[in-house]
Structures are given as C-alpha cells and as structure tokens.
Design a protein around this motif. Structure first.
Motif, PDB file in Angstrom:
ATOM      1  N   LEU A 278       0.829  -1.200   0.000  1.00 26.98           N
ATOM      2  CA  LEU A 278       0.000   0.000   0.000  1.00 26.98           C
ATOM      3  C   LEU A 278       0.869   1.257   0.000  1.00 26.98           C
ATOM      4  O   LEU A 278       0.609   2.201  -0.745  1.00 26.98           O
ATOM      5  CB  LEU A 278      -0.947   0.005   1.215  1.00 26.98           C
ATOM      6  CG  LEU A 278      -1.982   1.129   1.232  1.00 26.98           C
ATOM      7  CD1 LEU A 278      -2.889   1.057   0.001  1.00 26.98           C
ATOM      8  CD2 LEU A 278      -2.803   1.082   2.506  1.00 26.98           C
ATOM      9  N   GLN A 279       1.938   1.243   0.779  1.00 29.22           N
ATOM     10  CA  GLN A 279       2.837   2.401   0.805  1.00 29.22           C
ATOM     11  C   GLN A 279       3.481   2.611  -0.570  1.00 29.22           C
ATOM     12  O   GLN A 279       3.624   3.743  -1.030  1.00 29.22           O
ATOM     13  CB  GLN A 279       3.914   2.238   1.870  1.00 29.22           C
ATOM     14  CG  GLN A 279       4.715   3.515   1.995  1.00 29.22           C
ATOM     15  CD  GLN A 279       6.071   3.334   2.640  1.00 29.22           C
ATOM     16  OE1 GLN A 279       6.434   2.245   3.078  1.00 29.22           O
ATOM     17  NE2 GLN A 279       6.840   4.401   2.667  1.00 29.22           N
ATOM     18  N   ALA A 280       3.853   1.518  -1.231  1.00 32.54           N
ATOM     19  CA  ALA A 280       4.459   1.627  -2.569  1.00 32.54           C
ATOM     20  C   ALA A 280       3.493   2.284  -3.556  1.00 32.54           C
ATOM     21  O   ALA A 280       3.906   3.029  -4.442  1.00 32.54           O
ATOM     22  CB  ALA A 280       4.880   0.252  -3.072  1.00 32.54           C
ATOM     23  N   VAL A 281       2.204   2.010  -3.397  1.00 29.06           N
ATOM     24  CA  VAL A 281       1.193   2.570  -4.303  1.00 29.06           C
ATOM     25  C   VAL A 281       0.845   4.007  -3.933  1.00 29.06           C
ATOM     26  O   VAL A 281       0.776   4.876  -4.798  1.00 29.06           O
ATOM     27  CB  VAL A 281      -0.077   1.688  -4.294  1.00 29.06           C
ATOM     28  CG1 VAL A 281      -1.226   2.361  -5.035  1.00 29.06           C
ATOM     29  CG2 VAL A 281       0.229   0.329  -4.927  1.00 29.06           C
ATOM     30  N   THR A 282       0.629   4.269  -2.652  1.00 27.79           N
ATOM     31  CA  THR A 282       0.142   5.596  -2.255  1.00 27.79           C
ATOM     32  C   THR A 282       1.204   6.681  -2.334  1.00 27.79           C
ATOM     33  O   THR A 282       0.874   7.863  -2.230  1.00 27.79           O
ATOM     34  CB  THR A 282      -0.462   5.564  -0.832  1.00 27.79           C
ATOM     35  OG1 THR A 282       0.531   5.099   0.084  1.00 27.79           O
ATOM     36  CG2 THR A 282      -1.695   4.677  -0.781  1.00 27.79           C
ATOM     37  N   THR A 283       2.452   6.305  -2.560  1.00 25.23           N
ATOM     38  CA  THR A 283       3.522   7.303  -2.689  1.00 25.23           C
ATOM     39  C   THR A 283       3.904   7.589  -4.143  1.00 25.23           C
ATOM     40  O   THR A 283       4.829   8.356  -4.403  1.00 25.23           O
ATOM     41  CB  THR A 283       4.773   6.860  -1.906  1.00 25.23           C
ATOM     42  OG1 THR A 283       5.155   5.558  -2.348  1.00 25.23           O
ATOM     43  CG2 THR A 283       4.510   6.817  -0.409  1.00 25.23           C
ATOM     44  N   VAL A 284       3.172   6.993  -5.090  1.00 27.71           N
ATOM     45  CA  VAL A 284       3.446   7.228  -6.514  1.00 27.71           C
ATOM     46  C   VAL A 284       3.045   8.660  -6.880  1.00 27.71           C
ATOM     47  O   VAL A 284       2.014   9.165  -6.426  1.00 27.71           O
ATOM     48  CB  VAL A 284       2.665   6.207  -7.391  1.00 27.71           C
ATOM     49  CG1 VAL A 284       2.736   6.571  -8.866  1.00 27.71           C
ATOM     50  CG2 VAL A 284       3.210   4.805  -7.162  1.00 27.71           C
ATOM     51  N   GLN A 285       3.858   9.298  -7.698  1.00 29.36           N
ATOM     52  CA  GLN A 285       3.554  10.665  -8.134  1.00 29.36           C
ATOM     53  C   GLN A 285       2.325  10.670  -9.041  1.00 29.36           C
ATOM     54  O   GLN A 285       2.128   9.770  -9.857  1.00 29.36           O
ATOM     55  CB  GLN A 285       4.751  11.258  -8.871  1.00 29.36           C
ATOM     56  CG  GLN A 285       5.956  11.443  -7.973  1.00 29.36           C
ATOM     57  CD  GLN A 285       7.169  11.951  -8.752  1.00 29.36           C
ATOM     58  OE1 GLN A 285       7.226  11.876  -9.969  1.00 29.36           O
ATOM     59  NE2 GLN A 285       8.144  12.457  -8.016  1.00 29.36           N
ATOM     60  N   GLU A 286       1.529  11.706  -8.917  1.00 30.98           N
ATOM     61  CA  GLU A 286       0.281  11.822  -9.675  1.00 30.98           C
ATOM     62  C   GLU A 286       0.475  11.838 -11.191  1.00 30.98           C
ATOM     63  O   GLU A 286      -0.441  11.513 -11.931  1.00 30.98           O
ATOM     64  CB  GLU A 286      -0.485  13.080  -9.249  1.00 30.98           C
ATOM     65  CG  GLU A 286      -1.344  12.881  -8.036  1.00 30.98           C
ATOM     66  CD  GLU A 286      -2.253  11.664  -8.130  1.00 30.98           C
ATOM     67  OE1 GLU A 286      -3.131  11.611  -9.006  1.00 30.98           O
ATOM     68  OE2 GLU A 286      -2.082  10.751  -7.315  1.00 30.98           O
ATOM     69  N   ALA A 287       1.650  12.199 -11.651  1.00 31.85           N
ATOM     70  CA  ALA A 287       1.901  12.243 -13.096  1.00 31.85           C
ATOM     71  C   ALA A 287       1.777  10.855 -13.729  1.00 31.85           C
ATOM     72  O   ALA A 287       1.537  10.725 -14.925  1.00 31.85           O
ATOM     73  CB  ALA A 287       3.280  12.819 -13.370  1.00 31.85           C
ATOM     74  N   HIS A 288       1.944   9.819 -12.925  1.00 30.60           N
ATOM     75  CA  HIS A 288       1.867   8.441 -13.430  1.00 30.60           C
ATOM     76  C   HIS A 288       0.434   7.929 -13.374  1.00 30.60           C
ATOM     77  O   HIS A 288      -0.236   8.087 -12.358  1.00 30.60           O
ATOM     78  CB  HIS A 288       2.760   7.510 -12.602  1.00 30.60           C
ATOM     79  CG  HIS A 288       4.191   7.919 -12.568  1.00 30.60           C
ATOM     80  ND1 HIS A 288       4.974   7.991 -13.695  1.00 30.60           N
ATOM     81  CD2 HIS A 288       4.989   8.288 -11.536  1.00 30.60           C
ATOM     82  CE1 HIS A 288       6.197   8.377 -13.356  1.00 30.60           C
ATOM     83  NE2 HIS A 288       6.231   8.573 -12.050  1.00 30.60           N
ATOM     84  N   SER A 289      -0.021   7.306 -14.457  1.00 28.61           N
ATOM     85  CA  SER A 289      -1.375   6.751 -14.443  1.00 28.61           C
ATOM     86  C   SER A 289      -1.381   5.226 -14.403  1.00 28.61           C
ATOM     87  O   SER A 289      -2.385   4.624 -14.041  1.00 28.61           O
ATOM     88  CB  SER A 289      -2.181   7.251 -15.644  1.00 28.61           C
ATOM     89  OG  SER A 289      -1.569   6.833 -16.838  1.00 28.61           O
ATOM     90  N   THR A 290      -0.271   4.584 -14.768  1.00 29.21           N
ATOM     91  CA  THR A 290      -0.211   3.119 -14.750  1.00 29.21           C
ATOM     92  C   THR A 290       1.047   2.653 -14.032  1.00 29.21           C
ATOM     93  O   THR A 290       2.163   2.942 -14.464  1.00 29.21           O
ATOM     94  CB  THR A 290      -0.241   2.545 -16.193  1.00 29.21           C
ATOM     95  OG1 THR A 290      -1.431   3.021 -16.848  1.00 29.21           O
ATOM     96  CG2 THR A 290      -0.268   1.025 -16.173  1.00 29.21           C
ATOM     97  N   LEU A 291       0.835   1.928 -12.945  1.00 21.51           N
ATOM     98  CA  LEU A 291       1.922   1.399 -12.132  1.00 21.51           C
ATOM     99  C   LEU A 291       1.954  -0.118 -12.260  1.00 21.51           C
ATOM    100  O   LEU A 291       0.920  -0.770 -12.139  1.00 21.51           O
ATOM    101  CB  LEU A 291       1.696   1.774 -10.658  1.00 21.51           C
ATOM    102  CG  LEU A 291       2.560   1.058  -9.614  1.00 21.51           C
ATOM    103  CD1 LEU A 291       4.041   1.359  -9.796  1.00 21.51           C
ATOM    104  CD2 LEU A 291       2.107   1.440  -8.205  1.00 21.51           C
TER     105      LEU A 291
END
Length: 168
Positions: free
Chosen positions: A93-106
C-alpha cells in the motif's frame, strides 16, 4: 484521471534450499519463459506502464527486468522498494500511495501471499492465490494514488502465463 495498478507475482523460481537464502532465489527456466510470455503479451495488448516498482528479491526483480526488456525499458528505470519483499500488504500500500500523480499506470512486482492479499484488499474480489508469473489489473476511477485503500478499485483482469500460452 483513471489509475491502473498491475500487480505481477514473480515467475517460477528455483526451489528453496539451505544453500540459498530465500531472498537470493533466481528464476528457473520455466520462470524465465513465463516472464517472457507475460512481457510479450502485455506489449501486444498495448499496456503501457509509466512506472515499474519491484521487490529487490532476485526472482521478483528478474521478472520485472524481463518484462521491462519487452518494453525496451532500461533495467535502471525499475525502482525497488525493500518492504515489498517481506513488509506485508502495508508495504504494498505504501508503494502505491507514494506514486507521483503524473503516473497513471503502475506495474508492481511482488510475492505471494502478500500480493494476492493486496489485490483482494484493493478490489474486494476473491482471487484465491495468484499463480506464478500472473498479473492482476485493478482500475481506480477519479482517485489519486494517495487515496487508494480497501475496496476502492475494480478488478478488471487476472491473467496467467498458462492462459497466455493457451491463447496463442
């Protein structure tokens, strides 16, 4: 903006033995071909990850490396997060919630049972146990990465290397 999270369980690794630390286990030949098949399929389907994040464990990182290779993404573009190896679903969850908003696909590479628990936690879907080398696609509508939590996503697709081979 829609967000897409692709959770990839590492492909088949060599058996655990007292000579090799679990962290250092590598993919075996089956795992190498599973990763290659999944990577080719993802490219053919037009899936375009903006960011690749992996557990630093050998088998997960090698799975990420092979899939990245199909996209012609350099290995040094794959980010690692140590917690994904043994930090439980909270680390995912931490890995996902810290992604920059500029990215749409992780695209996130990890391990069972945590990766399956995490997919079920986010989507509310019952997946069972993710197969080695498989991918789960979860979409989030009108959410920021930092807002993602329990049952906020929709399970869109679950694909295994075996299904890809059967479709060929």
């Amino acid at each position: 903006m829609k967000k897409t999270l692709i959770l990839v369980r590492h492909a088949t690794a060599e058996d655990q033995s007292f000579r090799i630390k679990d962290f250092d286990r590598n993919l075996n030949s089956k795992g190498l071909s599973e990763s290659l098949a999944m990577g080719k399929w993802l490219v053919e389907e037009g899936v375009k990850p903006d960011l690749l994040v992996s557990s630093p464990a050998s088998r997960a990182f090698k799975t990420a490396e092979i899939i990245a290779g199909q996209y012609k993404i350099p290995v040094d573009a794959i980010q690692t997060q140590a917690g994904i190896y043994d930090g439980g679903p909270r680390a995912y969850l931490q890995a996902v919630t810290t992604v920059q908003e500029a990215h749409s696909t992780l695209m996130l590479f990890g391990h069972n049972p945590d990766i399956t628990y995490f997919a079920e936690y986010l989507s509310g879907a019952s997946i069972g146990s993710m197969k080695k080398g498989s991918a789960v696609f979860i979409e989030f509508k009108n959410q920021k990465w930092e807002e993602i939590s329990a049952k906020t996503g929709d399970l869109v697709l679950y694909k295994t290397p075996k299904q890809i081979r059967e479709d060929e």
